[in-house]
Write a protein that holds these residues in place. Structure first.
Motif, PDB file in Angstrom:
ATOM      1  N   VAL A   1      -7.090  -1.446   1.511  1.00  0.00           N
ATOM      2  CA  VAL A   1      -6.074  -2.378   1.017  1.00  0.00           C
ATOM      3  C   VAL A   1      -4.915  -1.589   0.418  1.00  0.00           C
ATOM      4  CG1 VAL A   1      -5.536  -4.162  -0.685  1.00  0.00           C
ATOM      5  CG2 VAL A   1      -7.689  -4.262   0.592  1.00  0.00           C
ATOM      6  N   VAL A   2      -3.693  -1.939   0.840  1.00  0.00           N
ATOM      7  CA  VAL A   2      -2.480  -1.292   0.334  1.00  0.00           C
ATOM      8  C   VAL A   2      -1.729  -2.297  -0.528  1.00  0.00           C
ATOM      9  CG1 VAL A   2      -0.317  -0.165   0.959  1.00  0.00           C
ATOM     10  CG2 VAL A   2      -2.344   0.120   2.415  1.00  0.00           C
ATOM     11  N   PRO A   3      -1.687  -2.093  -1.841  1.00  0.00           N
ATOM     12  CA  PRO A   3      -0.982  -3.042  -2.707  1.00  0.00           C
ATOM     13  C   PRO A   3       0.527  -2.938  -2.532  1.00  0.00           C
ATOM     14  CG  PRO A   3      -1.765  -1.174  -3.991  1.00  0.00           C
ATOM     15  CD  PRO A   3      -2.302  -0.994  -2.605  1.00  0.00           C
ATOM     16  N   ALA A   4       1.193  -4.089  -2.347  1.00  0.00           N
ATOM     17  CA  ALA A   4       2.648  -4.090  -2.163  1.00  0.00           C
ATOM     18  C   ALA A   4       3.281  -5.352  -2.751  1.00  0.00           C
ATOM     19  CB  ALA A   4       2.974  -3.965  -0.690  1.00  0.00           C
ATOM     20  N   GLU A   5       2.662  -5.893  -3.796  1.00  0.00           N
ATOM     21  CA  GLU A   5       3.198  -7.088  -4.421  1.00  0.00           C
ATOM     22  C   GLU A   5       4.596  -6.829  -4.987  1.00  0.00           C
ATOM     23  OE1 GLU A   5      -1.310  -7.524  -4.777  1.00  0.00           O
ATOM     24  OE2 GLU A   5       0.165  -5.901  -4.958  1.00  0.00           O
ATOM     25  N   GLY A   6       5.452  -7.833  -4.899  1.00  0.00           N
ATOM     26  CA  GLY A   6       6.788  -7.732  -5.470  1.00  0.00           C
ATOM     27  C   GLY A   6       7.776  -6.974  -4.612  1.00  0.00           C
ATOM     28  N   ARG A   7       7.371  -6.586  -3.419  1.00  0.00           N
ATOM     29  CA  ARG A   7       8.248  -5.840  -2.523  1.00  0.00           C
ATOM     30  C   ARG A   7       8.552  -6.681  -1.293  1.00  0.00           C
ATOM     31  NH1 ARG A   7       6.066   0.308  -2.287  1.00  0.00           N
ATOM     32  NH2 ARG A   7       7.950   0.401  -1.033  1.00  0.00           N
TER      33      ARG A   7
ATOM     34  N   ALA B   1       4.726   3.227   0.126  1.00  0.00           N
ATOM     35  CA  ALA B   1       3.567   2.377  -0.181  1.00  0.00           C
ATOM     36  C   ALA B   1       2.271   3.003   0.329  1.00  0.00           C
ATOM     37  CB  ALA B   1       3.751   0.995   0.434  1.00  0.00           C
ATOM     38  N   PHE B   2       2.379   3.926   1.287  1.00  0.00           N
ATOM     39  CA  PHE B   2       1.204   4.531   1.909  1.00  0.00           C
ATOM     40  C   PHE B   2       1.008   5.985   1.482  1.00  0.00           C
ATOM     41  CE2 PHE B   2       3.017   1.240   4.534  1.00  0.00           C
ATOM     42  CZ  PHE B   2       1.925   0.441   4.833  1.00  0.00           C
ATOM     43  N   ASP B   3       1.762   6.405   0.492  1.00  0.00           N
ATOM     44  CA  ASP B   3       1.710   7.799   0.050  1.00  0.00           C
ATOM     45  C   ASP B   3       0.295   8.208  -0.367  1.00  0.00           C
ATOM     46  OD1 ASP B   3       2.906  10.304  -0.611  1.00  0.00           O
ATOM     47  OD2 ASP B   3       2.791   9.737  -2.727  1.00  0.00           O
ATOM     48  N   GLY B   4      -0.201   9.267   0.220  1.00  0.00           N
ATOM     49  CA  GLY B   4      -1.512   9.800  -0.148  1.00  0.00           C
ATOM     50  C   GLY B   4      -2.695   9.087   0.460  1.00  0.00           C
ATOM     51  N   LEU B   5      -2.469   8.101   1.316  1.00  0.00           N
ATOM     52  CA  LEU B   5      -3.571   7.325   1.891  1.00  0.00           C
ATOM     53  C   LEU B   5      -4.029   7.911   3.221  1.00  0.00           C
ATOM     54  CD1 LEU B   5      -2.365   3.661   1.238  1.00  0.00           C
ATOM     55  CD2 LEU B   5      -3.937   5.038  -0.135  1.00  0.00           C
ATOM     56  N   PHE B   6      -5.326   7.865   3.454  1.00  0.00           N
ATOM     57  CA  PHE B   6      -5.905   8.274   4.732  1.00  0.00           C
ATOM     58  C   PHE B   6      -6.184   7.005   5.524  1.00  0.00           C
ATOM     59  CE2 PHE B   6      -9.540   9.213   7.499  1.00  0.00           C
ATOM     60  CZ  PHE B   6      -9.041  10.316   8.188  1.00  0.00           C
TER      61      PHE B   6
ATOM     62  N   ARG C   1      -6.463   6.905   9.205  1.00  0.00           N
ATOM     63  CA  ARG C   1      -6.989   7.085  10.558  1.00  0.00           C
ATOM     64  C   ARG C   1      -8.317   6.339  10.747  1.00  0.00           C
ATOM     65  NH1 ARG C   1      -5.662  10.032  14.673  1.00  0.00           N
ATOM     66  NH2 ARG C   1      -4.105  11.130  13.418  1.00  0.00           N
ATOM     67  N   GLY C   2      -8.372   5.520  11.798  1.00  0.00           N
ATOM     68  CA  GLY C   2      -9.585   4.790  12.119  1.00  0.00           C
ATOM     69  C   GLY C   2      -9.883   3.616  11.211  1.00  0.00           C
ATOM     70  N   ARG C   3      -8.941   3.260  10.335  1.00  0.00           N
ATOM     71  CA  ARG C   3      -9.193   2.187   9.366  1.00  0.00           C
ATOM     72  C   ARG C   3      -8.365   0.931   9.660  1.00  0.00           C
ATOM     73  NH1 ARG C   3      -9.703   5.004   3.365  1.00  0.00           N
ATOM     74  NH2 ARG C   3     -11.319   6.507   3.934  1.00  0.00           N
ATOM     75  N   ALA C   4      -8.875  -0.197   9.191  1.00  0.00           N
ATOM     76  CA  ALA C   4      -8.094  -1.426   9.159  1.00  0.00           C
ATOM     77  C   ALA C   4      -7.259  -1.381   7.886  1.00  0.00           C
ATOM     78  CB  ALA C   4      -9.009  -2.643   9.153  1.00  0.00           C
ATOM     79  N   VAL C   5      -5.951  -1.263   8.048  1.00  0.00           N
ATOM     80  CA  VAL C   5      -5.038  -1.126   6.917  1.00  0.00           C
ATOM     81  C   VAL C   5      -4.474  -2.504   6.605  1.00  0.00           C
ATOM     82  CG1 VAL C   5      -2.967   0.012   6.052  1.00  0.00           C
ATOM     83  CG2 VAL C   5      -4.483   1.218   7.651  1.00  0.00           C
ATOM     84  N   LEU C   6      -4.851  -3.065   5.472  1.00  0.00           N
ATOM     85  CA  LEU C   6      -4.481  -4.426   5.092  1.00  0.00           C
ATOM     86  C   LEU C   6      -3.455  -4.383   3.964  1.00  0.00           C
ATOM     87  CD1 LEU C   6      -8.073  -5.963   5.073  1.00  0.00           C
ATOM     88  CD2 LEU C   6      -6.536  -5.579   7.027  1.00  0.00           C
ATOM     89  N   VAL C   7      -2.244  -4.835   4.263  1.00  0.00           N
ATOM     90  CA  VAL C   7      -1.150  -4.775   3.297  1.00  0.00           C
ATOM     91  C   VAL C   7      -1.150  -6.048   2.456  1.00  0.00           C
ATOM     92  CG1 VAL C   7       1.326  -4.481   2.997  1.00  0.00           C
ATOM     93  CG2 VAL C   7       0.165  -3.353   4.909  1.00  0.00           C
ATOM     94  N   ARG C   8      -1.366  -5.869   1.160  1.00  0.00           N
ATOM     95  CA  ARG C   8      -1.485  -7.007   0.230  1.00  0.00           C
ATOM     96  C   ARG C   8      -0.152  -7.245  -0.474  1.00  0.00           C
ATOM     97  NH1 ARG C   8      -5.151  -5.402  -4.197  1.00  0.00           N
ATOM     98  NH2 ARG C   8      -3.225  -4.929  -5.321  1.00  0.00           N
ATOM     99  N   THR C   9       0.510  -8.332  -0.096  1.00  0.00           N
ATOM    100  CA  THR C   9       1.812  -8.664  -0.702  1.00  0.00           C
ATOM    101  C   THR C   9       1.723  -9.827  -1.684  1.00  0.00           C
ATOM    102  OG1 THR C   9       2.464 -10.331   0.943  1.00  0.00           O
ATOM    103  CG2 THR C   9       2.852  -8.002   1.503  1.00  0.00           C
ATOM    104  N   GLY C  10       0.656 -10.618  -1.587  1.00  0.00           N
ATOM    105  CA  GLY C  10       0.539 -11.810  -2.423  1.00  0.00           C
ATOM    106  C   GLY C  10       1.311 -13.006  -1.882  1.00  0.00           C
ATOM    107  N   TRP C  11       1.974 -12.823  -0.724  1.00  0.00           N
ATOM    108  CA  TRP C  11       2.781 -13.909  -0.155  1.00  0.00           C
ATOM    109  C   TRP C  11       1.924 -15.080   0.306  1.00  0.00           C
ATOM    110  CZ3 TRP C  11       7.702 -14.131  -1.113  1.00  0.00           C
ATOM    111  CH2 TRP C  11       8.530 -14.991  -0.399  1.00  0.00           C
TER     112      TRP C  11
ATOM    113  N   ALA D   1       7.533   2.819   8.258  1.00  0.00           N
ATOM    114  CA  ALA D   1       6.131   2.654   7.864  1.00  0.00           C
ATOM    115  C   ALA D   1       5.251   2.408   9.094  1.00  0.00           C
ATOM    116  CB  ALA D   1       5.992   1.502   6.877  1.00  0.00           C
ATOM    117  N   ALA D   2       5.732   1.568  10.019  1.00  0.00           N
ATOM    118  CA  ALA D   2       4.969   1.296  11.236  1.00  0.00           C
ATOM    119  C   ALA D   2       4.799   2.558  12.069  1.00  0.00           C
ATOM    120  CB  ALA D   2       5.677   0.208  12.052  1.00  0.00           C
ATOM    121  N   GLU D   3       5.859   3.349  12.181  1.00  0.00           N
ATOM    122  CA  GLU D   3       5.777   4.592  12.944  1.00  0.00           C
ATOM    123  C   GLU D   3       4.768   5.555  12.321  1.00  0.00           C
ATOM    124  OE1 GLU D   3       9.796   5.863  12.950  1.00  0.00           O
ATOM    125  OE2 GLU D   3      10.439   4.320  14.388  1.00  0.00           O
TER     126      GLU D   3
END
Length: 216
Positions: A86-92, A99-104, A106-116, A136-138
């Protein structure tokens, strides 16, 4: 523990502006089935007419590219029992590389949490929504994310011009997208398994899913 991550599909609901809501009906009612089955035995067989982009749904490469894998050709390993993040991105609104700085990923389901998702079913949900930047997509494609999801109207911004860079990049890389997720706040940052498998429909690029996470 199992955590529900999908919106309920109900007749007439609005998922995306201009996309018609589902219509529910009957092929066989309980009353009519009494003429077919033994006394005391009855069944109902329903019919639903819906646009493939309804509720919480999956985008496959075929959604964007005529030669891409459709619902029947995306391997199940890309859609089920994936290690989740889970990648927290509320308020953005524009969610960029930072938002993905330092995250690994590869091979994961990356779920972006915006609260929308809190606005789902309201007019607010339909405009001004959070989205991923093309950078970010690239990066997610280059790093080998298995799947990318978001709890927003669209993983891209939706300006009048119709550009969709996140879809273009991720689906070109064979990375499925799940949009209109909900309930991501109930998940930990990692350590869970994510599932979002649709029916194997040939010749279609999108379809609703029952997305959920399993937390040990």
């Amino acid at each position: 523990m199992i955590v529900e991550l999908s919106h309920r599909i109900v007749e007439g609901m609005t998922t995306y502006p201009g996309v018609p809501g589902p219509v529910l009906g009957l092929h066989l009612s309980r009353e009519d089935s009494r003429e077919v089955y033994a006394p005391g035995t009855e069944f109902e067989i329903g019919v639903i007419t819906l646009t493939a982009n309804t509720g919480t749904y999956l985008d496959t490469p075929y959604h964007r590219y005529a030669g891409g894998a459709d619902l029947a050709r995306v391997p199940i390993e890309k859609l089920a029992d994936l290690p989740g993040l889970v990648v927290p991105a509320e308020g953005r609104r524009a969610i960029g590389l930072d938002a993905f700085d330092g995250l690994f990923v590869r091979g994961r389901a990356v779920l972006v949490r915006t609260g929308w998702d809190a606005h789902f079913g309201t007019e607010t949900y339909l405009s001004g929504h959070p989205y991923l930047t093309s950078e970010a997509a690239e990066w997610l494609a280059e790093q080998g994310a298995a799947l990318v999801g978001i709890d927003s109207l669209n993983i891209d911004d939706t300006p009048p011009g119709g550009e969709r860079p996140a879809h273009t990049v991720l689906l070109a890389a064979g990375i499925p997208i799940v949009e209109h997720l909900t309930g991501l706040s109930a998940l930990p940052a990692g350590g869970f398994r994510f599932h979002a498998a649709p029916p194997m429909v040939s010749g279609m690029g999108t379809f609703p899913v029952r997305a959920y996470a399993v937390i040990p």
